[in-house]
Enzyme design. Sequence first.
Site, PDB file in Angstrom:
ATOM      1  N   ARG A 174       4.570   8.292  -4.833  1.00 31.40           N
ATOM      2  CA  ARG A 174       4.004   9.193  -3.836  1.00 31.40           C
ATOM      3  C   ARG A 174       4.817  10.485  -3.724  1.00 31.40           C
ATOM      4  O   ARG A 174       5.964  10.543  -4.128  1.00 31.40           O
ATOM      5  CB  ARG A 174       3.949   8.508  -2.471  1.00 31.40           C
ATOM      6  CG  ARG A 174       2.953   7.367  -2.374  1.00 31.40           C
ATOM      7  CD  ARG A 174       2.967   6.734  -0.992  1.00 31.40           C
ATOM      8  NE  ARG A 174       4.255   6.129  -0.683  1.00 31.40           N
ATOM      9  CZ  ARG A 174       5.198   6.691   0.070  1.00 31.40           C
ATOM     10  NH1 ARG A 174       4.989   7.892   0.608  1.00 31.40           N
ATOM     11  NH2 ARG A 174       6.345   6.078   0.298  1.00 31.40           N
ATOM     12  N   LYS A 196      -2.376   4.912   0.531  1.00 35.50           N
ATOM     13  CA  LYS A 196      -1.585   5.265   1.695  1.00 35.50           C
ATOM     14  C   LYS A 196      -2.253   6.362   2.520  1.00 35.50           C
ATOM     15  O   LYS A 196      -1.979   6.497   3.716  1.00 35.50           O
ATOM     16  CB  LYS A 196      -0.181   5.694   1.267  1.00 35.50           C
ATOM     17  CG  LYS A 196       0.671   4.528   0.753  1.00 35.50           C
ATOM     18  CD  LYS A 196       0.753   3.373   1.758  1.00 35.50           C
ATOM     19  CE  LYS A 196       1.711   2.286   1.295  1.00 35.50           C
ATOM     20  NZ  LYS A 196       1.711   1.114   2.207  1.00 35.50           N
ATOM     21  N   HIS A 199       2.663  -1.543   9.350  1.00 36.15           N
ATOM     22  CA  HIS A 199       3.042  -1.664   7.943  1.00 36.15           C
ATOM     23  C   HIS A 199       3.731  -3.007   7.776  1.00 36.15           C
ATOM     24  O   HIS A 199       4.939  -3.126   7.931  1.00 36.15           O
ATOM     25  CB  HIS A 199       3.972  -0.506   7.541  1.00 36.15           C
ATOM     26  CG  HIS A 199       4.227  -0.419   6.087  1.00 36.15           C
ATOM     27  ND1 HIS A 199       5.412   0.022   5.551  1.00 36.15           N
ATOM     28  CD2 HIS A 199       3.436  -0.720   5.021  1.00 36.15           C
ATOM     29  CE1 HIS A 199       5.347  -0.008   4.231  1.00 36.15           C
ATOM     30  NE2 HIS A 199       4.158  -0.453   3.893  1.00 36.15           N
ATOM     31  N   SER A 210      10.906  -1.502   1.198  1.00 39.07           N
ATOM     32  CA  SER A 210      10.966  -1.988  -0.174  1.00 39.07           C
ATOM     33  C   SER A 210      12.279  -2.714  -0.442  1.00 39.07           C
ATOM     34  O   SER A 210      13.359  -2.237  -0.077  1.00 39.07           O
ATOM     35  CB  SER A 210      10.820  -0.809  -1.137  1.00 39.07           C
ATOM     36  OG  SER A 210      10.892  -1.238  -2.477  1.00 39.07           O
ATOM     37  N   LYS A 256       9.544  -8.618   1.948  1.00 34.04           N
ATOM     38  CA  LYS A 256       8.312  -8.706   2.744  1.00 34.04           C
ATOM     39  C   LYS A 256       7.199  -9.453   1.995  1.00 34.04           C
ATOM     40  O   LYS A 256       6.564 -10.367   2.536  1.00 34.04           O
ATOM     41  CB  LYS A 256       7.843  -7.292   3.121  1.00 34.04           C
ATOM     42  CG  LYS A 256       6.535  -7.234   3.901  1.00 34.04           C
ATOM     43  CD  LYS A 256       6.239  -5.814   4.338  1.00 34.04           C
ATOM     44  CE  LYS A 256       6.145  -4.895   3.151  1.00 34.04           C
ATOM     45  NZ  LYS A 256       5.044  -3.951   3.183  1.00 34.04           N
ATOM     46  N   THR A 257       6.988  -9.064   0.745  1.00 34.55           N
ATOM     47  CA  THR A 257       5.944  -9.713  -0.056  1.00 34.55           C
ATOM     48  C   THR A 257       6.339 -11.136  -0.428  1.00 34.55           C
ATOM     49  O   THR A 257       5.539 -12.070  -0.330  1.00 34.55           O
ATOM     50  CB  THR A 257       5.662  -8.893  -1.325  1.00 34.55           C
ATOM     51  OG1 THR A 257       5.214  -7.581  -0.954  1.00 34.55           O
ATOM     52  CG2 THR A 257       4.598  -9.554  -2.177  1.00 34.55           C
ATOM     53  N   ASP A 281       0.416  -5.975   3.098  1.00 32.07           N
ATOM     54  CA  ASP A 281       1.000  -4.647   3.338  1.00 32.07           C
ATOM     55  C   ASP A 281       0.533  -3.926   4.596  1.00 32.07           C
ATOM     56  O   ASP A 281       1.340  -3.268   5.233  1.00 32.07           O
ATOM     57  CB  ASP A 281       0.718  -3.764   2.118  1.00 32.07           C
ATOM     58  CG  ASP A 281       1.583  -2.523   2.088  1.00 32.07           C
ATOM     59  OD1 ASP A 281       2.801  -2.632   2.328  1.00 32.07           O
ATOM     60  OD2 ASP A 281       1.052  -1.437   1.812  1.00 32.07           O
ATOM     61  N   ARG A 319       3.181  -0.986 -11.120  1.00 26.94           N
ATOM     62  CA  ARG A 319       2.356  -1.582 -10.073  1.00 26.94           C
ATOM     63  C   ARG A 319       1.154  -2.330 -10.650  1.00 26.94           C
ATOM     64  O   ARG A 319       0.690  -2.048 -11.745  1.00 26.94           O
ATOM     65  CB  ARG A 319       1.824  -0.494  -9.145  1.00 26.94           C
ATOM     66  CG  ARG A 319       2.893   0.225  -8.344  1.00 26.94           C
ATOM     67  CD  ARG A 319       3.209  -0.506  -7.068  1.00 26.94           C
ATOM     68  NE  ARG A 319       4.205   0.165  -6.247  1.00 26.94           N
ATOM     69  CZ  ARG A 319       4.471  -0.187  -5.001  1.00 26.94           C
ATOM     70  NH1 ARG A 319       3.811  -1.176  -4.428  1.00 26.94           N
ATOM     71  NH2 ARG A 319       5.399   0.443  -4.322  1.00 26.94           N
TER      72      ARG A 319
END
Length: 571
Positions: A98, A241, A260, A278, A282-283, A297, A362
Amino acid sequence: QIQTMKKSASGILRGNIAEEEAALRAQLEAAQAPKAERVHINNPDDDVDFNMETDGITCKVFRNLPPAVLYEHALKEKGTVITSAGALSVRSGAKTGRSPSDKRVVDEPSCNQNVWWGPVNIKMNEEGFMYNRERAIDYLNSKDNVFVFDGFAGWHPDHRIKVRVVTERAYHALFMNNMLIRPTPEELATFGTPDYTIFNAGKFPCNKHAPGMTSSTSVSIHFARGEFVILGTQYAGEMKKGVFTIMNYLMPLKGVLSLHSSCNEGENGDVSLFFGLSGTGKTTLSADPARSLIGDDEHCWAEDGVFNIEGGCYAKCIGLTWEKEPALYDAIRFGTVVENCGIDEHTREIDYDDNGITENTRASYPIEYIGNSKIPCMAGHPSNVVLLTCDAFGVLPPVCKLTSEQTMYHFISGYTAKVAGTEDGVKEPQAAFSACFGAPFIVWHPTKYAEMLADKLEHHSCNAWLINTGWTGGAYGSGSRMSLKHTRAMVDAIHNGSLNGVEYETMPVFGLQIPKSVPGVPDDILRPWLTWSDRAAYDAQLNKLAQLFNENFQQYASQASDKIIGAGPKL
């Protein structure tokens, strides 16, 4: 038959071999040629009648093409291939991440008093937006065709919005087919006017000399017009996003909290939210085979529970193995978009360790590709909220319980740490703060989201926790990374209620409540100062991190209550 064979032989002997071969070749080619009257393959491209002239799009429009047809179009682009697993491998050009410094929000009456203006939401005037919009439309119209995908953001029927994506690249249409919620044929037939339209002309640069522009990239939102314009970047994550940013503005207007976070649900209907930047887990921690995945997410917390904003997942896949992430690994198949991954030119196998293009490789896939996902992606009110941090200073406890004020303080702070290798020039741990664990995507002041979260926690008697997946026994370079086995045991203890009846002690400086015991975790690990060989060195590092917290929070203090400010570390 004998007479026929004799005639054939005679013909060959008379020198008619060439004529015979030509006749046989013609018969063979005729047999192999497709027969329109025998076989008809319906091509959705033949049935294009979608009109977008009211938006300024005058070229041919392909709307909501099936993934297989989008594959056919995407494969016309150089560098796009089908992997051995069936996924579509694509390249996003020069931009592989991004561009937050190029994000702009139009300053207009409908949103002027609501937006948190500053480095996250940089002001843009109406004239500058319309200049970029016209530039994008003109570029898209210079193409033979564009691809349109109409879908929804938000699984809750009362809170979802209609989103239209207009793009030159077929891979972008497939990406958003995965990331938005796919409409049924009936919903598509009655879709009507979208609430927001994304004009993605990412292959074409903006004019960096135009008012308000600082580079050849521009990502701009006009809330009153319901439009989002992309120039100068082909990175697909900008669209994802961008939709999240829109929801982060719209949902609080309706009293719905946008977050988020990842989310999962237990067999008994207990729901957990996981916040984290990141590298915090979290994932990984939300992908629990014993629990249903609501999403990985982006979520909203409404009056009747939690719902996912997205219809898919956009997961990092650098270093991916089946052993580490079996659900993600198995999701990479037909329909999945793999972006900027290394591909073996002979076998078309994905090299997940190849960072030659970027570390930010990704994979985008529909959420139903995850076997234990819950469809529709909705759940009840959370029982637990978990704030994740990767503390490379090695001073925060691996798990602690938070008060309401501490939850708001640490949610607004959004702390994790960078370590050597994550960015050029990083030689020792550096604190990284991102408000609400997602500063680049929030629109209102961080205290708006924090106060809404506190109200939700109190109203639904929800517990809040801080889990450190970073270093123990010393800082990065001397200590070791927290054991994933132990971290999972702590999360399990949160879910099964084991931590509700144990004794707690107060951590110095930060005032956090640390459980004295957790099933399956050595007691000394729970008290970080006991894992250091030098207590004085620990105290020095603790005070250093506390000072960084206090300095960072000064930017929010003017709109934070005394109770929230008082929940920070005390030196």
